[in-house]
Design an enzyme around this catalytic site. Structure first.
Site, PDB file in Angstrom:
ATOM      1  CG  ASP A 172      -2.175   0.912   1.369  1.00  0.00           C
ATOM      2  OD1 ASP A 172      -2.166   1.289   0.042  1.00  0.00           O
ATOM      3  OD2 ASP A 172      -2.849   1.449   1.922  1.00  0.00           O
ATOM      4  CG  ASP A 189      -1.128   1.879   6.372  1.00  0.00           C
ATOM      5  OD1 ASP A 189      -1.930   1.498   7.247  1.00  0.00           O
ATOM      6  OD2 ASP A 189      -2.081   2.947   5.548  1.00  0.00           O
TER       7      ASP A 189
HETATM    8  N1  LIG Z   1       4.789   5.787  14.398  1.00  0.00           N
HETATM    9  C1  LIG Z   1       3.321   6.889  13.563  1.00  0.00           C
HETATM   10  N2  LIG Z   1       4.326   8.855  13.790  1.00  0.00           N
HETATM   11  C2  LIG Z   1       4.226   9.857  13.631  1.00  0.00           C
HETATM   12  N3  LIG Z   1       2.817   9.245  12.708  1.00  0.00           N
HETATM   13  C3  LIG Z   1       2.325   8.465  12.622  1.00  0.00           C
HETATM   14  C4  LIG Z   1       2.603   7.301  12.766  1.00  0.00           C
HETATM   15  N4  LIG Z   1       1.511   6.296  12.386  1.00  0.00           N
HETATM   16  C5  LIG Z   1       0.605   7.092  11.480  1.00  0.00           C
HETATM   17  N5  LIG Z   1       0.957   8.123  11.617  1.00  0.00           N
HETATM   18  C6  LIG Z   1       0.234   9.265  11.218  1.00  0.00           C
HETATM   19  O1  LIG Z   1      -1.590   8.519  11.149  1.00  0.00           O
HETATM   20  C7  LIG Z   1      -2.063   8.585   9.687  1.00  0.00           C
HETATM   21  C8  LIG Z   1      -2.885   7.665   9.481  1.00  0.00           C
HETATM   22  O2  LIG Z   1      -1.747   6.527   9.647  1.00  0.00           O
HETATM   23  P1  LIG Z   1      -1.817   5.180   9.234  1.00  0.00           P
HETATM   24  O3  LIG Z   1      -1.370   4.193   9.452  1.00  0.00           O
HETATM   25  O4  LIG Z   1      -1.022   5.768   7.571  1.00  0.00           O
HETATM   26  O5  LIG Z   1      -3.562   4.856   8.392  1.00  0.00           O
HETATM   27  P2  LIG Z   1      -4.267   4.773   7.655  1.00  0.00           P
HETATM   28  O6  LIG Z   1      -3.414   4.912   5.988  1.00  0.00           O
HETATM   29  O7  LIG Z   1      -4.791   3.216   7.747  1.00  0.00           O
HETATM   30  O8  LIG Z   1      -6.036   5.666   8.747  1.00  0.00           O
HETATM   31  C9  LIG Z   1      -0.589   8.624   8.925  1.00  0.00           C
HETATM   32  O9  LIG Z   1      -0.723   9.161   7.674  1.00  0.00           O
HETATM   33  C10 LIG Z   1       0.347   9.408   9.691  1.00  0.00           C
HETATM   34  O10 LIG Z   1      -0.315  11.371   9.210  1.00  0.00           O
HETATM   35 MG   LIG Z   2      -2.361   5.386   5.589  1.00  0.00          MG
END
Ligand SMILES: Nc1ncnc2c1ncn2[C@@H]1O[C@H](COP(=O)(O)OP(=O)(O)O)[C@@H](O)[C@H]1O
Ligand SMILES: [Mg+2]
Length: 234
Positions: A172, A189
Site C-alpha cells: 500500500d 501503514d
Molecule cells: N508512527 C507514527 N508517527 C507519526 N505519525 C503517524 C504514525 N503512524 C501513523 N501516523 C499518522 O497517522 C496517519 C494514518 O496512519 P496510517 O497508519 O497510514 O493509517 P490509515 O491510512 O490506515 O488511516 C498517517 O498518515 C500519519 O500522518
Molecule cells: Mg495510511
C-alpha cells in the site's frame, strides 16, 4: 471527584466504544502510555491514530474500529496471506489478525533495515508504536516534498528492494504512507504488507513501484517504472 481512567477514555467523544475503553485501560495500566495524554493525529477509514506519552518518549496508538466499513476489503486482503490461512470471515478475528499482521510486518521491515516506527505492543484492535516526529508528527511525503528528490527516491527504492529481498512487499505504498522525517523516508501503514509467496504479491509490488514513480515524476524526476521494478527485482 476525580475521574477514573475508564471514564476519561469515554470522554474522548464517540471515538471509543466500550471494548476499546477496556483495552485502552489495560494498556495504560500496564504503563504503555499515560492515560491523560491521548491526542488525535488522524481519523482514517479503518483506524484512528493518536499520539500519547509513553514510558520512554512519545508513542502512537493505532486503534482499528470494530465497526469498520471496509471489513470486507480487509478480509479479501488477508485471507490469502500464508501466515493467516485459517481465518474465517469473522469481523473481530479478522481485525485482530490485521493488527497482529501490521505489528509483525513492522518487525520484519526493521530486520530488512527499513526505517519504520518501532512496534511496541499490540492488543486486540490496538497497536502501539514509536512516534515519528519531533514535537509534531512528521508530515507525509505528499505534504512535505523532499529537498533532494532523487536522493529521497533512491532511499525508498532501496527500502522496497530490501523488503523484497527478505520476501515481502509493502502493498500500500504511496506518498500517503511514507513520512518525510528530517528529509528521510519512513514507511508506515504496513497492515497490507504480505509475503511474496502470496498469489497476488507481484501485482502489489508493481503497484507500489508505479505509485512511487508517478509521484516523483509529477515532481520532475524521469522514472520509468518498468525499469525501476526490474532493478528492484534484480
Ligand atoms: N508512527 C507514527 N508517527 C507519526 N505519525 C503517524 C504514525 N503512524 C501513523 N501516523 C499518522 O497517522 C496517519 C494514518 O496512519 P496510517 O497508519 O497510514 O493509517 P490509515 O491510512 O490506515 O488511516 C498517517 O498518515 C500519519 O500522518
Ligand atoms: Mg495510511
Amino acid at each position: 471527584m476525580a475521574k477514573t481512567a475508564k471514564e476519561k477514555f469515554k470522554t474522548y467523544g464517540n471515538v471509543f466504544d466500550n471494548f476499546a475503553v477496556r483495552n485502552l485501560f489495560e494498556l495504560s495500566s500496564k504503563g504503555f502510555f499515560e492515560e491523560d495524554s491521548l491526542s488525535p493525529i488522524s481519523i482514517g477509514k479503518e483506524a484512528n491514530v493518536f499520539s500519547a506519552k509513553g514510558k520512554d518518549g512519545p508513542v502512537v496508538l493505532k486503534i482499528y474500529r470494530l465497526e469498520t466499513a471496509d471489513f470486507n476489503r480487509m478480509y479479501s486482503y488477508i485471507r490469502n496471506d500464508p501466515r493467516f490461512l485459517n481465518l474465517k470471515n469473522q469481523r473481530r478475528k479478522v481485525i485482530f489478525a490485521w493488527v497482529q499482521r501490521e505489528y509483525r510486518n513492522l518487525f520484519r521491515a526493521r530486520e530488512a533495515k527499513i526505517r519504520v516506527p518501532t512496534p511496541f505492543v499490540f492488543m486486540k484492535n490496538i497497536l502501539i508504536m514509536e512516534f515519528i516526529g519531533k514535537n509534531q508528527p512528521a508530515l507525509k511525503l505528499k505534504d512535505h516534498i523532499p529537498k533532494n528528490k532523487k536522493k529521497f527516491y533512491l532511499k525508498i527504492k532501496k527500502y522496497i528492494r530490501n523488503f523484497y529481498k527478505i520476501g515481502f512487499v509493502h502493498g500500500d505504498l504511496s506518498e500517503f504512507n511514507i513520512l518525510n522525517f528530517d528529509e528521510e523516508p519512513v514507511f508506515i501503514d504496513l497492515s497490507h504488507s504480505t509475503m511474496i509467496r502470496q498469489a497476488n504479491s507481484m501485482e502489489l509490488l508493481e503497484r507500489d513501484v508505479k505509485n512511487i514513480c508517478r509521484f516523483f515524476n509529477k515532481h520532475n524526476l524521469k522514472l520509468d517504472y518498468k525499469k525501476e521494478l526490474k532493478e528492484i527485482l534484480s
